[in-house]
Design a protein around this motif. Structure first.
Motif, mmCIF file in Angstrom:
data_model
loop_
_atom_site.group_PDB
_atom_site.id
_atom_site.type_symbol
_atom_site.label_atom_id
_atom_site.label_comp_id
_atom_site.label_asym_id
_atom_site.label_seq_id
_atom_site.Cartn_x
_atom_site.Cartn_y
_atom_site.Cartn_z
ATOM 1 N N SER A 160 0.854 -1.122 0.117
ATOM 2 C CA SER A 160 0.110 0.095 -0.044
ATOM 3 C C SER A 160 0.891 1.319 0.136
ATOM 4 C CB SER A 160 -0.984 0.063 1.375
ATOM 5 O OG SER A 160 -1.732 -0.977 1.148
ATOM 6 N N GLY A 161 2.286 1.053 -0.080
ATOM 7 C CA GLY A 161 3.095 2.192 -0.174
ATOM 8 C C GLY A 161 3.334 2.896 1.153
ATOM 9 N N LEU A 162 3.376 1.858 2.530
ATOM 10 C CA LEU A 162 3.649 2.708 3.598
ATOM 11 C C LEU A 162 4.991 2.005 4.323
ATOM 12 C CD1 LEU A 162 0.301 2.065 5.773
ATOM 13 C CD2 LEU A 162 0.907 3.883 4.288
ATOM 14 N N PRO A 163 5.597 2.819 4.883
ATOM 15 C CA PRO A 163 6.907 2.584 5.664
ATOM 16 C C PRO A 163 6.458 1.495 7.090
ATOM 17 C CG PRO A 163 6.626 4.989 5.940
ATOM 18 C CD PRO A 163 5.603 4.480 4.919
ATOM 19 N N LEU A 164 7.514 0.902 7.236
ATOM 20 C CA LEU A 164 7.113 0.016 8.491
ATOM 21 C C LEU A 164 7.764 0.388 9.826
ATOM 22 C CD1 LEU A 164 7.291 -3.489 6.729
ATOM 23 C CD2 LEU A 164 5.453 -1.898 7.155
ATOM 24 N N ILE A 165 7.372 0.379 10.827
ATOM 25 C CA ILE A 165 7.920 0.383 12.226
ATOM 26 C C ILE A 165 7.533 -0.813 12.872
ATOM 27 C CG2 ILE A 165 8.095 2.030 14.457
ATOM 28 C CD1 ILE A 165 6.786 3.957 12.851
ATOM 29 N N ALA A 166 8.695 -1.606 13.327
ATOM 30 C CA ALA A 166 8.492 -2.976 13.608
ATOM 31 C C ALA A 166 9.373 -3.649 14.829
ATOM 32 C CB ALA A 166 8.536 -4.101 12.468
ATOM 33 N N PRO A 167 8.903 -4.281 15.520
ATOM 34 C CA PRO A 167 10.045 -4.855 16.573
ATOM 35 C C PRO A 167 11.193 -5.677 15.837
ATOM 36 C CG PRO A 167 7.898 -6.420 16.285
ATOM 37 C CD PRO A 167 7.783 -5.055 15.728
ATOM 38 N N ASP A 168 12.307 -5.849 16.678
ATOM 39 C CA ASP A 168 13.313 -6.366 15.718
ATOM 40 C C ASP A 168 13.406 -8.007 15.764
ATOM 41 O OD1 ASP A 168 13.973 -6.946 18.526
ATOM 42 O OD2 ASP A 168 15.781 -5.854 18.545
ATOM 43 N N GLY A 169 12.354 -8.610 15.815
ATOM 44 C CA GLY A 169 12.406 -10.097 15.674
ATOM 45 C C GLY A 169 11.280 -10.537 15.004
ATOM 46 N N GLY A 170 11.411 -11.792 14.254
ATOM 47 C CA GLY A 170 10.308 -12.136 13.612
ATOM 48 C C GLY A 170 10.059 -11.962 12.297
ATOM 49 N N ALA A 209 7.910 -9.650 11.068
ATOM 50 C CA ALA A 209 7.745 -7.991 10.966
ATOM 51 C C ALA A 209 9.088 -7.465 10.742
ATOM 52 C CB ALA A 209 7.034 -7.654 12.143
ATOM 53 N N ALA A 210 10.059 -7.878 11.510
ATOM 54 C CA ALA A 210 11.326 -7.165 11.328
ATOM 55 C C ALA A 210 12.097 -7.504 10.001
ATOM 56 C CB ALA A 210 12.346 -7.971 12.582
ATOM 57 N N ASP A 211 11.873 -8.786 9.659
ATOM 58 C CA ASP A 211 12.183 -9.183 8.192
ATOM 59 C C ASP A 211 11.971 -8.161 7.140
ATOM 60 O OD1 ASP A 211 13.749 -11.258 9.082
ATOM 61 O OD2 ASP A 211 12.153 -12.848 8.513
ATOM 62 N N GLN A 212 10.449 -7.921 6.985
ATOM 63 C CA GLN A 212 9.890 -6.989 6.159
ATOM 64 C C GLN A 212 10.456 -5.408 6.172
ATOM 65 O OE1 GLN A 212 6.616 -7.963 4.040
ATOM 66 N NE2 GLN A 212 5.907 -9.524 5.269
ATOM 67 N N ALA A 213 10.605 -5.125 7.531
ATOM 68 C CA ALA A 213 11.115 -3.859 7.974
ATOM 69 C C ALA A 213 12.523 -3.465 7.400
ATOM 70 C CB ALA A 213 10.992 -3.719 9.446
ATOM 71 N N ARG A 214 13.251 -4.372 7.625
ATOM 72 C CA ARG A 214 14.650 -4.310 7.101
ATOM 73 C C ARG A 214 14.746 -4.592 5.572
ATOM 74 N NH1 ARG A 214 15.520 -8.630 11.392
ATOM 75 N NH2 ARG A 214 15.951 -7.477 13.307
ATOM 76 N N GLU A 215 14.131 -5.462 4.998
ATOM 77 C CA GLU A 215 13.971 -5.277 3.584
ATOM 78 C C GLU A 215 13.425 -4.131 3.002
ATOM 79 O OE1 GLU A 215 11.675 -7.952 0.065
ATOM 80 O OE2 GLU A 215 11.711 -8.827 2.122
ATOM 81 N N SER A 216 12.487 -3.445 3.591
ATOM 82 C CA SER A 216 11.979 -2.103 2.990
ATOM 83 C C SER A 216 12.653 -0.914 3.575
ATOM 84 C CB SER A 216 10.485 -2.113 3.233
ATOM 85 O OG SER A 216 10.074 -2.367 4.618
ATOM 86 N N ASN A 217 13.724 -1.172 4.310
ATOM 87 C CA ASN A 217 14.543 0.014 4.773
ATOM 88 C C ASN A 217 13.427 0.911 5.749
ATOM 89 O OD1 ASN A 217 16.932 0.079 3.333
ATOM 90 N ND2 ASN A 217 15.601 0.485 1.686
ATOM 91 N N GLY A 218 12.693 0.221 6.837
ATOM 92 C CA GLY A 218 11.833 0.608 7.628
ATOM 93 C C GLY A 218 12.795 0.867 9.021
ATOM 94 N N TRP A 219 11.848 0.942 10.166
ATOM 95 C CA TRP A 219 12.548 1.162 11.508
ATOM 96 C C TRP A 219 12.092 0.080 12.176
ATOM 97 C CZ3 TRP A 219 10.818 4.665 8.349
ATOM 98 C CH2 TRP A 219 11.140 6.062 7.904
ATOM 99 N N THR A 220 12.947 -0.326 13.120
ATOM 100 C CA THR A 220 13.024 -1.448 14.042
ATOM 101 C C THR A 220 13.393 -0.912 15.466
ATOM 102 O OG1 THR A 220 15.298 -2.244 13.708
ATOM 103 C CG2 THR A 220 13.556 -3.183 12.376
#
Length: 391
Positions: A308-318, A320-331
């Motif tokens: 949907s074009g959103l950046p991610l703010i996610a915990p650093d495990g699991g 959600a973290a995989d996807q945040a790192r892949e999309s240059n989000g914040w953990t």
């Protein structure tokens, strides 16, 4: 191929597992395969889902911890059903009793364990993570690791939807682990669905002007989702900048979530949304997704938000973290509201136009469920091929 999925947690009223299985029942026949799901149910019956797709329910007892589910107790009936179906591939969609029963079946078909859940992260690490190291927790739950290692010997492979879980299973001694990420439904989630009017109305419900930042979160109200922690983090970050949160979902922990949000007028609690297009419009009209659960194997919500074009703010495990790192989000440190608040603050301080442009551009590269099933079926063909040639 005839693919038989022994799915202990399929229920007409189910959640993520049901969504996944329903998609596989549709995708398999399109790819030229037959999909049969064996599920425990109220009565023994067959539910046809079209050509080459059906669910075979076996009468089994209700699951005592959640009455909407049943569980496999009758080993003889399950093995007899597998004998009758003569599958090319057998999947077990849960690592518990049903996987043991599939592993003990005497048939020749290759077996694959699908790890739809991460029990250690969802329970053990969350319960004891503040008082013990992960290594110590693993040792205390050695019985579960021994169970997984027995399955590793009985199954041709264990398939996970995220690299984090695969890495941990391999570290624990499992040898045949395959990562096959899931994905979003094609042509549903898109940045083009962004609606400025909807965004303004949502911010108004959060008692904020259109110039404020609008975060979204979505998922069951369950302990492992950590919504009170997310609300605490958003509240702390909101002390220095106007930020609202729309939290979509429901569940047995709703009372705790309501109490956590009671003192913040900038938190809007919305009911679960079953209409995927409505959810897609909602995602596209917000500014970022924040997630609280470090126990996701893939995190479909994060994938849909990225599409949907959103950046991610996610915990650093699991997942959600995989996807945040892949999309240059914040953990942030899992389970830590202060760390989560700092991650939100970092997002608020970023160049929002640059982040928006990058996120919209990246939305075109989010993996789809079609790709997931294509890769899965191709992998199964590789497992079945040598057995067919031997036969």
């Amino acid at each position: 191929m005839r693919i038989v999925d022994v799915c202990a947690f399929y229920s007409p009223d189910g959640g993520g597992v049901k969504t996944y299985i329903d998609r596989k029942l549709a995708a398999g026949p399109v790819a030229g395969h037959e999909i049969i799901v064996i599920a425990p149910g109220e009565t023994t019956r067959v539910e046809e889902r079209g050509p080459n797709a059906r669910i075979v329910y076996l009468e089994q007892p209700r699951f005592p911890l959640d009455r909407k589910y049943h569980y496999f107790r009758d080993e003889v009936a399950l093995h007899a059903t597998l004998d009758e179906l003569q599958p090319d591939i057998v999947e077990a969609s849960s690592p518990w009793r049903s996987a043991r029963l599939v592993g003990e079946w005497k048939g020749l078909a290759p077996r694959v364990l699908i790890m739809h859940a991460d029990p250690l992260s969802a329970y053990a690490y969350r319960w004891f993570g503040k008082v013990a190291s992960r290594g110590m927790i693993d040792r205390q739950f050695g019985w579960f690791w021994r169970h997984l290692l027995r399955l590793d010997k009985q199954f041709a492979a264990t398939v996970t939807a995220g690299q984090s879980l695969s890495d941990r299973l391999i570290e624990g001694g499992m040898t045949d682990v395959v990562t096959n990420p899931m994905g979003v439904a094609d042509a549903v989630f898109s940045p083009e669905l962004r609606d400025a009017g909807l965004r303004a109305r949502l911010l108004d419900r959060c008692a904020l002007p259109e110039t404020a930042t609008l975060l979204i979160a979505a998922g069951r109200h369950a302990p492992e989702k950590r919504w009170p922690m997310v609300i605490e983090a958003v509240t702390a970050a909101g002390a220095n900048a106007p930020v609202g949160l729309v939290l979509v979902g429901d569940g047995r922990e709703r009372a705790k979530v309501v109490r956590a949000a009671a003192d913040n007028p900038h938190i809007h609690l919305a009911s679960s949304i079953n209409d995927r297009l409505e959810l897609a419009r909602l995602f596209a009209s917000c500014d970022a997704l924040i997630h609280g659960c470090e126990a996701e194997t893939f995190c479909m919500v994060a994938s849909e938000a990225r599409a949907s074009g959103l950046p991610l703010i996610a915990p650093d495990g699991g997942g959600a973290a995989d996807q945040a790192r892949e999309s240059n989000g914040w953990t942030y440190a899992s389970g830590d509201p202060a760390s989560a608040a700092a991650a939100i603050a970092a997002f608020l301080a970023s160049d929002r136009q640059v982040i928006r442009t990058r996120s919209v551009n990246n939305s075109n590269h989010v993996r789809t469920m079609d790709s997931h099933f294509s890769d899965l079926f191709s992998y199964y063909e590789g497992l079945v091929g040598p057995i067919r040639r031997a036969a």
